[in-house]
Design a protein around this motif. Structure first.
Motif, mmCIF file in Angstrom:
data_model
loop_
_atom_site.group_PDB
_atom_site.id
_atom_site.type_symbol
_atom_site.label_atom_id
_atom_site.label_comp_id
_atom_site.label_asym_id
_atom_site.label_seq_id
_atom_site.Cartn_x
_atom_site.Cartn_y
_atom_site.Cartn_z
ATOM 1 N N GLN A 55 53.781 1.711 -8.527
ATOM 2 C CA GLN A 55 54.727 2.092 -9.338
ATOM 3 C C GLN A 55 56.228 1.491 -9.995
ATOM 4 O O GLN A 55 56.922 0.591 -9.715
ATOM 5 N N ASP A 56 56.156 1.815 -10.486
ATOM 6 C CA ASP A 56 57.638 1.839 -11.800
ATOM 7 C C ASP A 56 58.727 2.893 -11.321
ATOM 8 O O ASP A 56 58.558 3.815 -10.771
ATOM 9 N N ARG A 78 63.894 4.776 -5.196
ATOM 10 C CA ARG A 78 63.214 5.730 -6.533
ATOM 11 C C ARG A 78 63.699 6.027 -7.746
ATOM 12 O O ARG A 78 64.198 6.387 -8.197
#
Length: 381
Positions: free
Chosen positions: A75-76, A221
């Motif tokens: 995941q970025d 995030r």
């Protein structure tokens, strides 16, 4: 339950061994040694990744990347920040996200320091609501809250809630969601994939696994939310030492080996306790007979190393602990050496006087089961 832990074509063991390593450089070590620096060469304007030791450290950077790769593989835009302890990590989220007049939902059956957190929040003018973990009971007090704090499995009772369901409900109400992932570890559960905004844990426990490091971390995030967490770390100075960070990173390489061994042994111990002639009220999310199993099997890859049960009296529990030969009478959990304690000795947990929290280590499972059963037998005399 996922048996392989594979994500993006890479298994958990491969990921743990390689996590956070820098690009190879000829004649340089695979994992660079700890950087001991309070300050760095910094001519001109203070730009660049490393300016002062309270803000950043290359050893933290490698560890933070490693944990991020485990918590949110592939995941970025995911950021991890490491702290001096699990409570430092918990505090960073709670106190950076809440203001006077806000409301927060905490588990009523969570970690025993949470009542102290509650008292401090209330002193700051923040409304604190509580509900037990089981049955997704926190849903009933969620309306109007700014932050939902989930602990699943709960410590020490090992109840489990539906993270997806709670996260969806919180998002619909505009609340942030933080999940204490200490008991599960990133190889047992990935809260961000289940919809949480933050995954928070004490790295003191199974993540590092040797009982010799105090550490915590926050993975999230949302850039703005994580910027507030970072700012809180800077203000409070709750930073890990470089040696602790380096040892933690080194320990993560064996995480999958340790977790799989401990998970399998914990299940063996739980089954032996379940089959004991007395009803011990055994709890372990990996037992198919456990009331948490259905939900746990839908959101967990592994069920952890902690087993709980209750003996009839405090005296019986003390005799049991004294009779153990392969299990140390100690607090905390997640280490390669098994530990157990009568949890009620601390106060703060809503448990019976004879309640035992057993952390299963990496000993041979047959030896461990035999030791536990022999101690049960001896304590009954």
């Amino acid at each position: 339950m996922s048996s392989t832990g594979e994500s993006n074509g890479v298994g958990d063991g491969t990921r743990a061994v390689r996590a956070g390593l820098p690009e190879p450089v000829k004649h340089e070590p695979t994992l660079p040694g700890p950087v001991f620096a309070a300050h760095y060469h910094l001519p001109g304007d203070p730009t660049g990744p490393y300016t002062y030791g309270r803000d950043e450290n290359p050893t933290w950077t490698h560890l933070e990347r490693a944990i991020g790769e485990l918590e949110a593989p592939g995941q970025d835009g995911v950021e991890t920040l490491v702290f001096a302890s699990g409570m430092a990590a918990i505090s960073s989220v709670v106190f950076s996200q809440l203001r006077a007049g806000d409301a927060v939902v905490l588990p009523s059956d969570g970690y025993q320091v949470l009542p102290l957190v509650r008292a401090q929040l209330e002193a700051y003018g923040i409304e604190v609501r509580t509900a037990p973990t089981a049955g997704d009971a926190q849903l009933d007090v969620l309306d109007g809250a700014k932050l939902l704090w989930i602990e699943t499995p709960s410590n020490p009772g090992l109840d489990v809630c539906d993270v997806r369901r709670l996260a969806e409900a919180a998002r619909a109400r505009g609340a942030l969601v933080a999940v204490d992932n200490t008991l599960a570890t990133p190889l047992g559960q990935r809260p961000l994939e289940l919809g949480a905004d933050f995954s928070v844990a004490s790295g003191t426990k199974q993540l590092t696994g040797h009982g010799d490091i105090l550490l915590g971390y926050v993975t999230g995030r949302d850039p703005a939310a994580m910027a507030a967490v970072r700012r809180w770390r800077k203000i409070v100075g709750a930073i890990p030492g470089p040696m602790e960070a380096w040892l933690a990173h080194r320990s993560i390489a064996t995480l999958q080996l340790r977790v799989d061994r401990q998970n399998a042994s914990a299940l063996a111990v739980a089954e032996a306790l379940r089959d004991w002639p007395e009803d011990l009220g055994v709890r372990y999310p990996g037992l198919t007979s456990d009331r948490s199993y259905k939900i746990a099997s839908q959101q967990m890859h592994r069920y952890g190393c902690v087993v709980s049960f209750s003996l009839p009296t405090r005296a019986r529990a003390d005799r049991f602990l004294d009779a153990l030969r392969l299990v140390d009478d100690a607090t905390s959990f997640g280490g390669v050496r098994s530990t157990a304690e009568r949890r009620g000795r601390w106060g703060g947990d809503a448990v019976a006087e004879g309640f035992i929290r057993l952390s299963v280590g990496a000993e041979d499972p047959g030896d461990l089961v035999a030791d536990v059963l022999a101690a049960l037998d001896e304590s009954a005399k």
